[in-house]
Enzyme design. Structure first.
Site, PDB file in Angstrom:
ATOM      1  N   GLU B  75      42.374  45.671  51.959  1.00  5.12           N
ATOM      2  CA  GLU B  75      43.375  45.023  51.099  1.00  5.12           C
ATOM      3  C   GLU B  75      44.795  45.378  51.501  1.00  5.12           C
ATOM      4  O   GLU B  75      45.661  44.508  51.569  1.00  5.12           O
ATOM      5  CB  GLU B  75      43.135  45.384  49.628  1.00  5.12           C
ATOM      6  CG  GLU B  75      42.015  44.602  48.963  1.00  5.12           C
ATOM      7  CD  GLU B  75      40.621  45.100  49.315  1.00  5.12           C
ATOM      8  OE1 GLU B  75      40.519  46.126  50.023  1.00  5.12           O
ATOM      9  OE2 GLU B  75      39.631  44.475  48.892  1.00  5.12           O
ATOM     10  N   HIS B 144      36.222  46.157  37.624  1.00  2.17           N
ATOM     11  CA  HIS B 144      36.217  44.768  38.092  1.00  2.17           C
ATOM     12  C   HIS B 144      36.613  43.799  36.979  1.00  2.17           C
ATOM     13  O   HIS B 144      36.211  42.635  37.002  1.00  2.17           O
ATOM     14  CB  HIS B 144      34.819  44.373  38.595  1.00  2.17           C
ATOM     15  CG  HIS B 144      34.486  44.865  39.967  1.00  2.17           C
ATOM     16  ND1 HIS B 144      34.445  46.192  40.299  1.00  2.17           N
ATOM     17  CD2 HIS B 144      34.167  44.194  41.106  1.00  2.17           C
ATOM     18  CE1 HIS B 144      34.101  46.310  41.579  1.00  2.17           C
ATOM     19  NE2 HIS B 144      33.932  45.112  42.085  1.00  2.17           N
TER      20      HIS B 144
END
Ligand SMILES: Cc1ncc(C[n+]2csc(CCOP(=O)(O)OP(=O)(O)O)c2C)c(N)n1
Ligand SMILES: [Mg+2]
Lengths: 331, 340
Positions: B75, B144
């Protein structure tokens, strides 16, 4: 090799397999929600690796963690209950499938942020050295995790300070739907450890003996104060990345071929029978035991209640803050 | 402020089609890629796999691997790469698979993307979009399910967009891609499955113009993203009780259409602010203060907010459901205000 040990491995691998099949079924019925990452096909890695650890050694894994917990000796009942989000789960239902833990067995989780636990494992090793023990820590992750920055920072520090960490990479050829060669500049994960001067061991992750042998060397090194080792287990998952995976990125034939040639449980069965360490009936008996333990776990989980609403506000801090949690009054 | 309708600056036709939120986003991506060769996509499993939530399904086949680039799980590196590419005039659109993972790219966003324009003046611009599936409600657990837009309001130089409808998803994403600044684009995961009528043809929706979802004279409800949908449901509940709620969907948080909110509050004198994220230091905290500064004279009752409490998202579905604000929660807050 010792017969009792091999039968124990056979049972463990079979338990993992049936547990995973059962959880897939419960997921299909909508009794398990969220993400469910199955370990089917990779059972030999957890089983072989954990056979080399002492009880007081530490374990951290990625989110594909049910098999690791079972091989570590966690009771299948609270494990299954966690998958269903029940109060009797290993984390009282607040963690879920991806965030298992069992600190009593020095199993520190279940990490759902890829690579995030690698520095944590180094930290545990650091603390153990600091505290003067000879324990080691096993950090388990996938091929995909080797592409994240924290992987490299963790390996460098562990090698630099010769910390007792074993980095065990489960190379199952895919990170989600991305083939290793489409995500990594080098095809062998072990090559990445060479950059940090770290010894490496590669093994066949479909073969419990191969994993056991590689891990033994790594653990010995760590225990003797000779620093970290990178172990690469070449393995394959027989199921999708998670239950939500439509598996558009690989051929059905490929999966079938692996199932056919390399099922780790069938290989171990063949070995045991070939060496006449047990009869087929004895193995079937173990299989029935594994199935029964799984059924018992599923029943326990289904009969357990969800956590009470008060649990929402518990364990936000080690000691509750003074006054109510902001926003609680809405309930 | 624009009204109920989609205010296209492009040529929205008066014909409508029914699309999933995901399809609307995909259309925006495809149209912008057709329109501008500098637009390309980066992200994990968005090509061959088709995207974790299927938003980019089919785009690899349509545009090829140069423009729909599956990345390693990196990322920080990928967002950094996109910032670098954007400086050269490319218009990358990055998908961060779950907004929770944007934490790994914070350095690139906060210290680089957001700072270039200010430090280098008109010599630099960063036309970058970071798409973030956000929010709870699908039992993905604490790592999440987060809704983290409030963090980004605190970094000058970033824009923050959060559509509530399929039409807005399309029109706002197109505007975000054409914008010369880094844009954090929230896509609520629960909204992905909603199917709605959207105008045929090409249209954009400008950033910074709120949408009046429904009119009412008794109380104003301000929300965005999934919570704008809950607010709309709350307004129907209240309507049956004879309470007129005016719902304002902010659409973007930076730029913020504070005038639209002030105008409504001036009319109603009462306001409920709603967000899915946690309470302390949240979006509503900021909105409330802005109203305190700019609409104090119009307020007949204290500002109320409906948010998640200050806790992580628990896994157990029963607990998770109790964390996310609902239409009933919003209606209760609005009712109490209207009756005060
Ligand atoms: C930082 C981060 N990025 C992306 C993801 C989404 N994600 C979850 S698992 C996964 C693939 C990981 O593959 P690998 O490391 O090979 O492990 P495997 O699932 O194959 O066991 C991805 C991309 C994540 N959880 N965390
Ligand atoms: Mg993998």
């Amino acid at each position: 090799m010792d017969k009792t040990l091999l039968l124990k491995w056979f049972y463990q691998m079979k338990l993992i397999r049936t547990f995973e099949e059962k959880s897939a079924e419960l997921y299909a019925y909508g009794k398990i929600g969220g993400f469910l990452h199955l370990y089917i096909g990779e059972e030999a890695v957890a089983t072989g690796a954990l056979a080399t650890l002492r009880e007081d050694d530490h374990l951290l894994t990625h989110y594909r963690d049910h098999g690791w917990a079972l091989a570590r000796g966690t009771d299948p009942k609270p494990l299954m209950a966690e998958l269903l989000g029940r109060v009797t789960g290993v984390s009282k239902g607040k963690g879920g499938s991806m965030h298992l833990c069992d600190p009593e067995r020095n199993f520190w989780g279940g990490y759902a942020i890829v690579g995030g636990h690698l520095p944590l494992a180094v930290g545990i090793a650091f603390a153990m050295r600091y505290q003067g023990t000879d324990r080691v820590v096993l950090s388990v992750f996938g091929d995909g995790a080797t592409n994240i920055g924290e992987f490299h920072e963790a390996l460098n520090m562990a090698a630099l300070w010769e910390l007792p960490v074993i980095f065990l990479c489960e190379n199952n050829l895919y990170g989600m739907g991305t083939q290793v060669k489409r995500a990594s500049a080098v095809p062998e994960m072990a090559q990445k450890a060479c950059a940090y001067g770290m010894p490496t061991e590669q093994c066949n992750g479909m073969d419990v003996f191969s994993v056991y042998g590689a891990m033994q060397k790594a653990v010995q090194r760590a225990r003797a104060g000779e620093g970290p080792t990178f172990v690469e287990a070449k393995t394959y998952r027989f199921r999708g990345h998670s239950m939500a995976d439509p598996e558009l990125y690989r051929q059905h034939d490929e999966v079938e071929a692996f199932r056919e040639c390399c099922d780790p449980i069938e290989s171990l069965r063949d070995h045991i029978l070939r060496e006449k360490l047990a009869t087929p009936e004895e193995l079937e008996q173990l299989e029935r035991q594994a199935a029964a333990a799984t059924e018992e776990a599923a029943q326990f989980a289904e009969q357990s209640p969800p956590p009470p609403l008060e649990a929402l506000y518990e364990d936000i801090y080690a000691q509750p803050l003074d006054g109510p949690t902001a926003g609680k009054e809405r309930r | 402020m624009s009204n109920q309708d989609v205010s296209g600056s492009g040529g929205a036709s008066d014909r409508f089609r029914e699309l999933y939120f995901t399809e609307a986003l995909r259309e925006a991506l495809a149209e912008e890629m057709e329109r501008d060769p500098e637009v390309f996509l980066l992200g994990e499993d968005m090509g061959v796999y088709g995207g974790c939530f299927g938003v980019t399904r089919g785009l690899l086949e349509q545009f090829g691997p140069e423009r729909v680039r599956d990345t390693p799980i990196s990322e920080a590196g990928v967002v950094g790469l996109a910032v670098g590419a954007a400086i050269l005039g490319a218009r990358p659109v990055v998908e961060v698979m779950f907004m929770d993972f944007i934490t790994l790219a914070m350095d690139q966003i906060a210290n680089h993307a957001a700072k270039f324009r200010y430090m280098y003046g008109e010599q630099a611009r960063v036309p970058l979009v970071i798409r973030c599936p956000a929010g709870a409600g699908r039992a993905y657990g604490a790592t999440h399910s987060q809704t983290l837009e409030a963090w980004f309001l605190h970094v000058p130089g970033l824009k923050v967009v959060a559509p509530a409808t399929a039409a807005d998803a399309k029109g706002l994403l197109k505007s975000a891609i054409r914008d010369d600044n880094p844009v954090i684009f929230l896509e609520n995961k629960v909204l992905y499955q909603s199917r709605e009528w959207i105008p045929d043809g090409e249209f954009t929706i400008p950033l910074g113009r709120a949408r009046r979802v429904c009119e009412g004279g008794d109380v104003t409800i301000v929300a965005y993203s999934r919570m704008a949908r809950e607010a709309e449901k709350a307004a129907s509940i209240l309507a049956e009780e004879g309470i007129g709620a005016e719902v304002i969907d902010l659409r973007s948080l930076v730029p913020l259409d504070i005038d639209a909110v002030v105008a409504s509050v001036t009319k109603t004198g009462r306001v409920v602010l709603v967000e899915e994220g946690t309470r302390t230091g949240g979006v509503c905290a900021e909105l409330g203060m802005r109203l305190f500064e700019e609409a104090w004279d119009s307020l007949d009752a204290p500002i109320q907010r409906v948010t998640a409490p200050d806790i992580p998202i628990p896994f157990a579905p029963e607990l998770e459901a109790a964390v996310i604000p609902t239409a009933a929660d919003i209606a209760a807050a609005a009712r109490a205000l209207a009756e005060s």
